[in-house]
Enzyme design. Structure first.
Site, PDB file in Angstrom:
ATOM      1  CB  ILE A   1      34.245  51.401  38.617  1.00 24.09           C
ATOM      2  CG1 ILE A   1      35.952  51.652  37.644  1.00 24.09           C
ATOM      3  CG2 ILE A   1      33.672  50.887  37.046  1.00 24.09           C
ATOM      4  CD1 ILE A   1      36.610  50.307  37.453  1.00 24.09           C
TER       5      ILE A   1
ATOM      6  CG  ASP B   1      27.276  50.167  46.979  1.00 24.17           C
ATOM      7  OD1 ASP B   1      27.512  49.896  45.969  1.00 24.17           O
ATOM      8  OD2 ASP B   1      27.762  49.901  48.247  1.00 24.17           O
TER       9      ASP B   1
ATOM     10  CB  SER C   1      39.559  41.107  36.844  1.00 20.41           C
ATOM     11  OG  SER C   1      40.845  41.436  37.190  1.00 20.41           O
TER      12      SER C   1
ATOM     13  CE1 TYR D   1      38.419  40.431  42.095  1.00 19.43           C
ATOM     14  CE2 TYR D   1      40.229  40.086  40.453  1.00 19.43           C
ATOM     15  CZ  TYR D   1      39.117  40.945  41.058  1.00 19.43           C
ATOM     16  OH  TYR D   1      38.920  42.570  39.808  1.00 19.43           O
TER      17      TYR D   1
ATOM     18  CE  LYS E   1      35.938  39.987  39.206  1.00 25.51           C
ATOM     19  NZ  LYS E   1      34.302  41.078  39.334  1.00 25.51           N
TER      20      LYS E   1
ATOM     21  CB  THR F   1      38.538  52.833  41.874  1.00 21.69           C
ATOM     22  OG1 THR F   1      39.327  51.501  42.135  1.00 21.69           O
ATOM     23  CG2 THR F   1      38.502  52.389  40.587  1.00 21.69           C
TER      24      THR F   1
END
Length: 265
Positions: free
Chosen positions: A18, A37, A145, A158, A162, A193
């Protein structure tokens, strides 16, 4: 082709999936893009692709869990292009082998997930805001998310992280709106992805597709379109929002799938 002409955008996690699709689209629409990155090689490779297509981009190695590294990324963007207009806090994730239910959760993984997803987003906002105030405003886009919108049997760290990103987005929007800084969150569902393909079994991917309102999964380019919209002046009156981009996964009652007319076919 000029929806973000003259703007400068920083995208963490911009070398793949993404993040890369978003960087490519923003550059195609006129923005100068700084791709952060984890490795210089990956960031530079992504920037080179954009440059080869006629865009403006540079790649910078960044560890978003380290404040000095993230500050260097943003300072490089300002030094190279003179301003900062768009900050995409996109890096995140967890190890699904360690991020289980509450009883099975590895607490070291919990701490790492909070640093990777929550602390890095706070820092991204914190470091970007002064430059945006100087530029007369800007757009911060945080990647949340659907895991932050509803409970699940796995990935409690997670999902909790989020959810924190979503609430933080509202706080930033509230606190800096008068400085013309907008802050919104996107909440992707299952998007095809490389990371999704590597981490989820084919059976689980099929199950997600079954429960989507739409009969297909998203592609990175679908989320990139939303990123572009939130970066552009077209969304100038939108702030403090979380926008689910999930094929309708979170749009319906949990029992809706069992009531679908063709559910048994």
């Amino acid at each position: 082709m000029d929806r973000v002409r003259g703007q400068v955008a920083v995208i963490t996690g911009g070398a793949s999936g993404i993040g890369l699709a978003s960087a490519q689209l923003l550059a195609a629409e006129g923005a100068a893009v700084v791709i952060g990155d984890l490795t210089h090689e990956d960031a530079s490779r992504a920037a080179a692709q954009i440059t080869a297509d006629g865009g403006r981009a540079i790649g910078v190695a960044v560890d978003v869990m380290e404040e000095e590294s993230l500050a260097a990324l943003i300072d490089t963007a300002v030094a190279e292009f003179g301003r900062l207009d768009v900050m995409c806090n996109h890096v995140g994730g967890s190890n699904p082998r360690k991020d289980l239910d509450v009883l099975g959760l590895d607490m070291d993984e919990f701490d790492r997930v909070m640093r990777l997803n929550v602390r890095s987003t706070v820092l991204g906002c914190r470091l970007a805001i002064p430059h945006m105030i100087e530029a007369g405003g800007g757009s911060i886009i945080n990647t949340a998310s659907v895991g932050g919108l509803a409970g699940d049997f796995i990935q409690v760290a997670y999902g909790s992280a989020k959810a924190a990103v979503i609430r933080m987005t509202e706080y930033v929007a509230t606190q800096y709106g008068h400085q013309r800084i907008r802050c919104n969150a996107i909440a992707p569902g299952a998007v095809m992805t490389p990371a999704l393909a590597d981490n989820l079994p084919a059976e689980m991917i099929r199950g997600i597709r079954t429960h989507n309102a739409l009969p297909y999964l998203g592609e990175p380019e679908d989320v990139a379109d939303l990123m572009l919209f939130l970066a552009s002046p077209e969304s100038r009156y939108i702030t403090g929002q979380v926008i689910a981009i999930d094929g309708g996964m979170t749009s319906h009652h949990p029992l809706a799938e069992t009531r679908r007319p063709d559910a048994g076919s």
